[in-house]
Design a protein around this motif. Structure first.
Motif, PDB file in Angstrom:
ATOM      1  N   GLY A   1      18.246  22.920 -13.545  1.00 17.53           N
ATOM      2  CA  GLY A   1      19.094  21.749 -11.987  1.00 17.53           C
ATOM      3  C   GLY A   1      20.179  20.572 -12.555  1.00 17.53           C
ATOM      4  O   GLY A   1      20.712  20.830 -13.757  1.00 17.53           O
ATOM      5  N   TRP A   2      20.706  19.713 -11.831  1.00 16.73           N
ATOM      6  CA  TRP A   2      21.043  18.951 -11.725  1.00 16.73           C
ATOM      7  C   TRP A   2      20.588  17.427 -11.561  1.00 16.73           C
ATOM      8  O   TRP A   2      19.599  16.696 -10.564  1.00 16.73           O
ATOM      9  CB  TRP A   2      22.498  18.517 -10.968  1.00 16.73           C
ATOM     10  N   PHE A   3      20.922  16.657 -12.852  1.00 16.19           N
ATOM     11  CA  PHE A   3      20.824  14.874 -12.794  1.00 16.19           C
ATOM     12  C   PHE A   3      22.256  14.707 -12.732  1.00 16.19           C
ATOM     13  O   PHE A   3      23.443  15.086 -13.462  1.00 16.19           O
ATOM     14  CB  PHE A   3      20.087  14.713 -14.146  1.00 16.19           C
ATOM     15  N   ARG A   4      22.001  13.316 -12.640  1.00 17.00           N
ATOM     16  CA  ARG A   4      23.196  12.519 -12.730  1.00 17.00           C
ATOM     17  C   ARG A   4      22.372  10.644 -13.611  1.00 17.00           C
ATOM     18  O   ARG A   4      21.496  10.319 -12.819  1.00 17.00           O
ATOM     19  CB  ARG A   4      23.898  11.906 -11.642  1.00 17.00           C
ATOM     20  N   GLN A   5      23.013  10.595 -14.049  1.00 13.76           N
ATOM     21  CA  GLN A   5      23.159   8.438 -14.351  1.00 13.76           C
ATOM     22  C   GLN A   5      24.139   8.008 -14.029  1.00 13.76           C
ATOM     23  O   GLN A   5      24.970   8.049 -15.091  1.00 13.76           O
ATOM     24  CB  GLN A   5      22.339   9.115 -16.242  1.00 13.76           C
ATOM     25  N   ALA A   6      24.277   7.105 -13.804  1.00  7.76           N
ATOM     26  CA  ALA A   6      24.741   5.704 -13.745  1.00  7.76           C
ATOM     27  C   ALA A   6      24.445   4.982 -14.124  1.00  7.76           C
ATOM     28  O   ALA A   6      24.056   4.904 -14.500  1.00  7.76           O
ATOM     29  CB  ALA A   6      24.460   5.550 -11.839  1.00  7.76           C
ATOM     30  N   PRO A   7      25.323   3.947 -14.665  1.00 10.35           N
ATOM     31  CA  PRO A   7      26.346   2.909 -15.493  1.00 10.35           C
ATOM     32  C   PRO A   7      24.722   1.847 -14.850  1.00 10.35           C
ATOM     33  O   PRO A   7      24.759   1.664 -13.795  1.00 10.35           O
ATOM     34  CB  PRO A   7      27.470   2.098 -15.182  1.00 10.35           C
ATOM     35  N   GLY A   8      24.074   2.013 -16.398  1.00 11.84           N
ATOM     36  CA  GLY A   8      22.488   0.825 -16.258  1.00 11.84           C
ATOM     37  C   GLY A   8      21.831   1.259 -15.162  1.00 11.84           C
ATOM     38  O   GLY A   8      21.102   0.202 -15.221  1.00 11.84           O
ATOM     39  N   LYS A   9      21.913   2.699 -15.000  1.00  6.90           N
ATOM     40  CA  LYS A   9      20.842   3.093 -13.487  1.00  6.90           C
ATOM     41  C   LYS A   9      19.551   4.216 -14.920  1.00  6.90           C
ATOM     42  O   LYS A   9      20.303   4.595 -15.738  1.00  6.90           O
ATOM     43  CB  LYS A   9      21.531   3.342 -12.330  1.00  6.90           C
ATOM     44  N   GLU A  10      18.869   4.411 -14.487  1.00  6.45           N
ATOM     45  CA  GLU A  10      17.740   5.784 -14.541  1.00  6.45           C
ATOM     46  C   GLU A  10      18.655   7.539 -13.938  1.00  6.45           C
ATOM     47  O   GLU A  10      19.541   7.101 -13.226  1.00  6.45           O
ATOM     48  CB  GLU A  10      16.416   5.228 -14.367  1.00  6.45           C
ATOM     49  N   ARG A  11      18.272   7.812 -15.253  1.00  8.90           N
ATOM     50  CA  ARG A  11      19.154   9.762 -15.034  1.00  8.90           C
ATOM     51  C   ARG A  11      17.973   9.860 -13.619  1.00  8.90           C
ATOM     52  O   ARG A  11      16.784   9.590 -13.674  1.00  8.90           O
ATOM     53  CB  ARG A  11      18.652  10.703 -15.816  1.00  8.90           C
ATOM     54  N   GLU A  12      18.561  10.402 -12.488  1.00 11.05           N
ATOM     55  CA  GLU A  12      18.126  10.499 -11.683  1.00 11.05           C
ATOM     56  C   GLU A  12      17.749  12.047 -10.701  1.00 11.05           C
ATOM     57  O   GLU A  12      19.256  12.944 -11.032  1.00 11.05           O
ATOM     58  CB  GLU A  12      18.431   9.582  -9.466  1.00 11.05           C
ATOM     59  N   PHE A  13      17.399  12.659 -10.226  1.00  6.76           N
ATOM     60  CA  PHE A  13      17.829  14.390  -9.959  1.00  6.76           C
ATOM     61  C   PHE A  13      18.549  13.924  -8.537  1.00  6.76           C
ATOM     62  O   PHE A  13      18.582  13.051  -7.791  1.00  6.76           O
ATOM     63  CB  PHE A  13      16.397  14.348  -9.185  1.00  6.76           C
ATOM     64  N   VAL A  14      19.019  15.709  -8.389  1.00  6.40           N
ATOM     65  CA  VAL A  14      20.209  15.715  -7.758  1.00  6.40           C
ATOM     66  C   VAL A  14      19.425  16.758  -6.547  1.00  6.40           C
ATOM     67  O   VAL A  14      19.376  16.842  -6.292  1.00  6.40           O
ATOM     68  CB  VAL A  14      21.443  15.936  -7.973  1.00  6.40           C
ATOM     69  N   ALA A  15      19.606  17.927  -7.871  1.00  3.85           N
ATOM     70  CA  ALA A  15      19.207  19.217  -7.037  1.00  3.85           C
ATOM     71  C   ALA A  15      18.716  20.855  -8.081  1.00  3.85           C
ATOM     72  O   ALA A  15      19.176  19.893  -9.054  1.00  3.85           O
ATOM     73  CB  ALA A  15      20.092  20.045  -6.475  1.00  3.85           C
ATOM     74  N   HIS A  16      18.361  21.520  -7.905  1.00  2.66           N
ATOM     75  CA  HIS A  16      17.426  22.371  -9.281  1.00  2.66           C
ATOM     76  C   HIS A  16      17.207  23.967  -7.817  1.00  2.66           C
ATOM     77  O   HIS A  16      17.169  23.821  -6.934  1.00  2.66           O
ATOM     78  CB  HIS A  16      16.361  22.001  -9.314  1.00  2.66           C
ATOM     79  N   ILE A  17      17.351  24.478  -8.326  1.00  2.00           N
ATOM     80  CA  ILE A  17      17.796  26.206  -7.592  1.00  2.00           C
ATOM     81  C   ILE A  17      17.189  26.340  -8.764  1.00  2.00           C
ATOM     82  O   ILE A  17      16.690  26.729  -9.612  1.00  2.00           O
ATOM     83  CB  ILE A  17      19.066  27.018  -7.430  1.00  2.00           C
ATOM     84  N   ARG A  18      16.054  28.641  -8.347  1.00  2.00           N
ATOM     85  CA  ARG A  18      15.400  28.881  -9.081  1.00  2.00           C
ATOM     86  C   ARG A  18      15.885  30.310  -8.001  1.00  2.00           C
ATOM     87  O   ARG A  18      15.445  30.386  -6.793  1.00  2.00           O
ATOM     88  CB  ARG A  18      13.876  28.800  -9.192  1.00  2.00           C
ATOM     89  N   GLN A  19      15.553  31.478  -9.171  1.00  2.00           N
ATOM     90  CA  GLN A  19      15.042  32.776  -8.260  1.00  2.00           C
ATOM     91  C   GLN A  19      13.743  32.858  -8.605  1.00  2.00           C
ATOM     92  O   GLN A  19      12.830  32.500  -9.082  1.00  2.00           O
ATOM     93  CB  GLN A  19      16.057  33.584  -9.281  1.00  2.00           C
TER      94      GLN A  19
END
Length: 125
Positions: free
Chosen positions: A35-53
């Motif tokens: 998975g890829w997640f991201r966290q902007a300043p002052g915000k919670e970590r959020e889901f971006v994308a995930h992949i599974r074979q």
């Protein structure tokens, strides 16, 4: 156990593209949902994308609504690396991006067992 190292972040302008990489070691990425997640300043970590074979040359991928149509997640088993191609970047994409690994598909960061250190993406005009 898998170790993850992200790279590819940087400073770009709105509308630009960037490709993030997540190099895995210790175990193969095909063993996990990546998975890829991201966290902007002052915000919670959020889901971006995930992949599974899910089979030979078959993958399942899912995206956050905010990035659908702009971001693409992919994996290269030979390089044991997962990528996040980010196109048409927006100011609101600015964040630290994290790669993570889990045993099952999930969009919840607290369900992921392994994390990289993150790579910073700044979109600014």
């Amino acid at each position: 156990q898998v170790q993850l190292v992200e790279s590819g972040g940087g400073l770009v302008q709105p509308g630009d593209s960037l490709r993030l990489s997540c190099a895995a070691s210790g175990r193969t990425i095909s063993s996990y949902t990546m998975g890829w997640f991201r966290q902007a300043p002052g915000k919670e970590r959020e889901f971006v994308a995930h992949i599974r074979q899910i089979g030979t040359n078959a993958f399942y991928a899912d995206y956050a609504d905010s990035v659908k149509g702009r971001f693409t997640i992919s994996g290269d088993n030979a390089k044991n690396t997962v990528y996040l191609q980010m196109n048409s970047l927006k100011l609101e994409d600015t964040a630290v991006y994290y790669c993570a690994a889990n045993n099952f598909p999930s969009s919840r960061p607290n369900e992921y067992d392994y994390w990289g250190q993150g790579t910073r993406v700044t979109v600014s005009s």
